[in-house]
Scaffold this active site. Sequence first.
Site, PDB file in Angstrom:
ATOM      1  N   SER A  67       0.822  -1.219   0.000  1.00  0.00           N
ATOM      2  CA  SER A  67       0.000   0.000   0.000  1.00  0.00           C
ATOM      3  C   SER A  67       0.850   1.260   0.000  1.00  0.00           C
ATOM      4  O   SER A  67       2.009   1.244   0.405  1.00  0.00           O
ATOM      5  CB  SER A  67      -0.890   0.036   1.243  1.00  0.00           C
ATOM      6  OG  SER A  67      -1.603  -1.159   1.381  1.00  0.00           O
TER       7      SER A  67
HETATM    8  N1  SAH Z   1       0.240  -5.009   4.285  1.00  0.00           N
HETATM    9  C1  SAH Z   1       1.031  -5.454   3.150  1.00  0.00           C
HETATM   10  C2  SAH Z   1       0.331  -5.290   1.825  1.00  0.00           C
HETATM   11  C3  SAH Z   1      -0.855  -6.154   1.732  1.00  0.00           C
HETATM   12  S1  SAH Z   1      -1.420  -6.495   0.096  1.00  0.00           S
HETATM   13  C4  SAH Z   1       2.389  -4.818   3.142  1.00  0.00           C
HETATM   14  O1  SAH Z   1       2.694  -4.000   4.027  1.00  0.00           O
HETATM   15  O2  SAH Z   1       3.178  -5.154   2.256  1.00  0.00           O
HETATM   16  C5  SAH Z   1      -2.718  -7.573   0.546  1.00  0.00           C
HETATM   17  C6  SAH Z   1      -2.275  -8.966   0.889  1.00  0.00           C
HETATM   18  O3  SAH Z   1      -3.431  -9.662   1.351  1.00  0.00           O
HETATM   19  C7  SAH Z   1      -1.738  -9.763  -0.285  1.00  0.00           C
HETATM   20  O4  SAH Z   1      -0.444 -10.195   0.001  1.00  0.00           O
HETATM   21  C8  SAH Z   1      -2.723 -10.937  -0.411  1.00  0.00           C
HETATM   22  O5  SAH Z   1      -2.099 -12.154  -0.783  1.00  0.00           O
HETATM   23  C9  SAH Z   1      -3.269 -11.018   0.999  1.00  0.00           C
HETATM   24  N2  SAH Z   1      -4.563 -11.697   1.141  1.00  0.00           N
HETATM   25  C10 SAH Z   1      -5.672 -11.636   0.364  1.00  0.00           C
HETATM   26  N3  SAH Z   1      -6.659 -12.414   0.857  1.00  0.00           N
HETATM   27  C11 SAH Z   1      -6.166 -12.981   2.005  1.00  0.00           C
HETATM   28  C12 SAH Z   1      -6.688 -13.894   2.985  1.00  0.00           C
HETATM   29  N4  SAH Z   1      -7.934 -14.381   2.905  1.00  0.00           N
HETATM   30  N5  SAH Z   1      -5.891 -14.254   4.010  1.00  0.00           N
HETATM   31  C13 SAH Z   1      -4.628 -13.782   4.124  1.00  0.00           C
HETATM   32  N6  SAH Z   1      -4.072 -12.926   3.224  1.00  0.00           N
HETATM   33  C14 SAH Z   1      -4.830 -12.528   2.188  1.00  0.00           C
END
Ligand code: SAH
Length: 219
Positions: A67
């Site tokens: 993000s």
């Molecule tokens: N907070 C992160 C960015 C998150 S991007 C950072 O600082 O880099 C969103 C993430 O959510 C992705 O890696 C995706 O794989 C994950 N995601 C999506 N659905 C999910 C679920 N049901 N359980 C766990 N992770 C999930």
Amino acid sequence: MDATQEREFAHQRALMVERHIAARGIKDPRILKAMKEVPRHKFVPQVVASKAYGPGALPIGSKQTISQPYIVARMIELLELTGKEKVLEIGTGTGYQAVVLSRLCAKVFSIERINELALRASELFRELKVYNATVKVFDGTYGWSDQAPFDRIIVAAAAPEVPEPLVQQLTRTGKMIIPIGSGASQKLARITRVGTGIQIEDCGAADFVPLVGRFGWKE
Ligand code: SAH
């Protein structure tokens, strides 16, 4: 990486905090300090490392993104952390937000569904000597029942609606920040428990990758 390069990154990081975070209204000095210290360039793929301190979201592989720095700061600000909380994060991604959180609360439990991302994130926790954050590979829409309840829950992917297991895993005075909606029409929501129900506050527009899982979007 040599010392000159590290100094240059530290300089860029200070500018990022000034221009893209403080200038946009984030005031909490603890959040600003944490984001001035966490080496965001180590979390992004090397090909985009030069953009690590810019205002935008960046690709991190597996069709996911890290993000924008402002959004990370804004979501953490909405959590109103005092330093004592046990926090659940859904969507570890690179682990960047988890490491920022680790400096502002007692303990971070983070869940990621993509194995490679979780693995890399836990390597970085070790490298940066972050001992109060742990990652597991799982469908985060179920929450982390062994460790529940949580004082705070932060979801870094957009859900169709608030996943019920997450509400159940919040303490009575807990708060959850979660983007709700699809594509261009997402809203950042702050959830608090009231009695047997929940209260939802609209905290503005959002733009996240989808939360995929049992209580999220179907694959
Ligand atoms: N907070 C992160 C960015 C998150 S991007 C950072 O600082 O880099 C969103 C993430 O959510 C992705 O890696 C995706 O794989 C994950 N995601 C999506 N659905 C999910 C679920 N049901 N359980 C766990 N992770 C999930």
